[in-house]
Design a protein around this motif. Sequence first.
Motif, PDB file in Angstrom:
ATOM      1  N   GLU A  39       0.835  -1.203   0.000  1.00 63.78           N
ATOM      2  CA  GLU A  39       0.000   0.000   0.000  1.00 63.78           C
ATOM      3  C   GLU A  39       0.872   1.256   0.000  1.00 63.78           C
ATOM      4  O   GLU A  39       0.542   2.241  -0.653  1.00 63.78           O
ATOM      5  N   GLN A  40       1.980   1.225   0.742  1.00 66.16           N
ATOM      6  CA  GLN A  40       2.871   2.382   0.782  1.00 66.16           C
ATOM      7  C   GLN A  40       3.622   2.554  -0.535  1.00 66.16           C
ATOM      8  O   GLN A  40       3.774   3.677  -1.025  1.00 66.16           O
ATOM      9  N   ASN A 240       1.423  14.033 -11.491  1.00 65.06           N
ATOM     10  CA  ASN A 240       0.127  13.381 -11.293  1.00 65.06           C
ATOM     11  C   ASN A 240       0.062  12.046 -12.025  1.00 65.06           C
ATOM     12  O   ASN A 240      -0.617  11.106 -11.598  1.00 65.06           O
ATOM     13  N   GLY A 243       2.791   9.642  -9.756  1.00 67.28           N
ATOM     14  CA  GLY A 243       2.788   9.518  -8.305  1.00 67.28           C
ATOM     15  C   GLY A 243       4.138   9.951  -7.757  1.00 67.28           C
ATOM     16  O   GLY A 243       4.896  10.677  -8.413  1.00 67.28           O
ATOM     17  N   ASN A 244       4.455   9.485  -6.563  1.00 67.91           N
ATOM     18  CA  ASN A 244       5.690   9.893  -5.897  1.00 67.91           C
ATOM     19  C   ASN A 244       6.705   8.752  -5.932  1.00 67.91           C
ATOM     20  O   ASN A 244       6.414   7.631  -5.523  1.00 67.91           O
ATOM     21  N   ALA A 264       4.066   5.847  -4.914  1.00 65.09           N
ATOM     22  CA  ALA A 264       3.512   6.152  -3.593  1.00 65.09           C
ATOM     23  C   ALA A 264       2.453   7.248  -3.718  1.00 65.09           C
ATOM     24  O   ALA A 264       2.534   8.115  -4.593  1.00 65.09           O
ATOM     25  N   ASP A 265       1.466   7.205  -2.818  1.00 66.64           N
ATOM     26  CA  ASP A 265       0.341   8.134  -2.914  1.00 66.64           C
ATOM     27  C   ASP A 265       0.715   9.571  -2.582  1.00 66.64           C
ATOM     28  O   ASP A 265       0.088  10.506  -3.076  1.00 66.64           O
ATOM     29  N   SER A 266       1.700   9.756  -1.721  1.00 70.76           N
ATOM     30  CA  SER A 266       2.056  11.112  -1.303  1.00 70.76           C
ATOM     31  C   SER A 266       3.544  11.181  -1.013  1.00 70.76           C
ATOM     32  O   SER A 266       4.201  10.149  -0.802  1.00 70.76           O
ATOM     33  N   ARG A 270       5.994   8.363   0.801  1.00 63.37           N
ATOM     34  CA  ARG A 270       7.259   7.989   0.153  1.00 63.37           C
ATOM     35  C   ARG A 270       8.450   8.254   1.057  1.00 63.37           C
ATOM     36  O   ARG A 270       9.338   7.398   1.213  1.00 63.37           O
TER      37      ARG A 270
END
Length: 391
Positions: A39-40, A240, A243-244, A264-266, A270
Amino acid sequence: MRFIGACLAAVFAAIAPASLAQTQASQVDEAAPAPPTAEQAPIALLVDATSGQVLHERNADRRFVPASITKTMTAYVAFELLEEGALDPRQTFAVRPETFREWSGKGSTMFLPADARPTVAELLMAIMNISANDGSIVLAEGAAGSVPQWTGMMNAKARELGMTNSHFHSPNGWMDEGKTFVSARDLARLARALILRHPQRYRTFIGNEGFSYNGIAQPNHDPLIGRVEGADGIKTGFTNEAGNGFLGSVERNGRRLIMVIAAADSARVRNNAARDYIEWGFGNFSHRTLFARGSTVGTARVQNGEARHVDLIPLAPISVSVPRGSDPEVSLRIRYEGPLKAPIAEGDRVAMLELEVEGMPTSQIPLVAAEEVAEAGILDRFWNGIAGWFS
């Protein structure tokens, strides 16, 4: 650790008999941080750069959009050109009017004025420490004549490095509908080449806390530099579309780890995952040097040369990582297409050392010729032929 391998007797002298006891004694009392969860970081890879061993991986061969991590290949191409003498750090490039119109203030930038003439050194510092999109384009156009010609060089270098799941369509990784893509394994391969082939330039142009140009100071957003012991780069990325992501490296006591985190989402997720990942790597694996840089690992047979054999040496110290508290079987094998054909230049890459730790993926380490072997004359060939009958 139990070792298997021919022509590698020197390795036994390099391993202290008390290695297992030392490994157990050096274990940390507290549990080390864990690798990032799926998930990370849907894509994650941790590699021991000194041995090439994979310590942890998830979707390491999945293609993804690298965003500004692309600039690592731009730096590598520039370093190669500097090494060849085709580029000079003091060389200056003008900003083309069309480049200024398109890239002024677009994403991360070094704020190049329309009349600027930055040096190659300034461009590399800006590209790798403040992620200058404008600087990447100016370097590409100035050094190669055009962006397509520069990306052609990027892709040629990718092929040389064996980056089979990568393609570059831009020097800076700006969104291009997925035309630029990489894999984590390919990025780790690029990072190893960047560091091993160009250690001085790596230290000079990568891993600085920030960069100031034309009176504007900007910080490096690397999540490890200044926060994690031994951190010295390499490159973050975000759009966008991507992602990261992060391609990072840390060196401690002669041991270097390289990590890749992607999608990563943010930035916060990250950054935290990157710090935990690297600490997990150093905390859960012990490290033992097998061969010093320049020491003879083995020999290879030579055909039609003034010498019948050539010594094989590594470009950097060779070491092995094993899980702490374990005693796995370790095997070392030298592989090459032989006999090698003379002439051979000193430093030619002619063989690979295969390193296999029980329960871990096999890694390969390049070996080079320790000395020049000239092509044999007629008389030398005659005596070599006779000697070959008795070998």
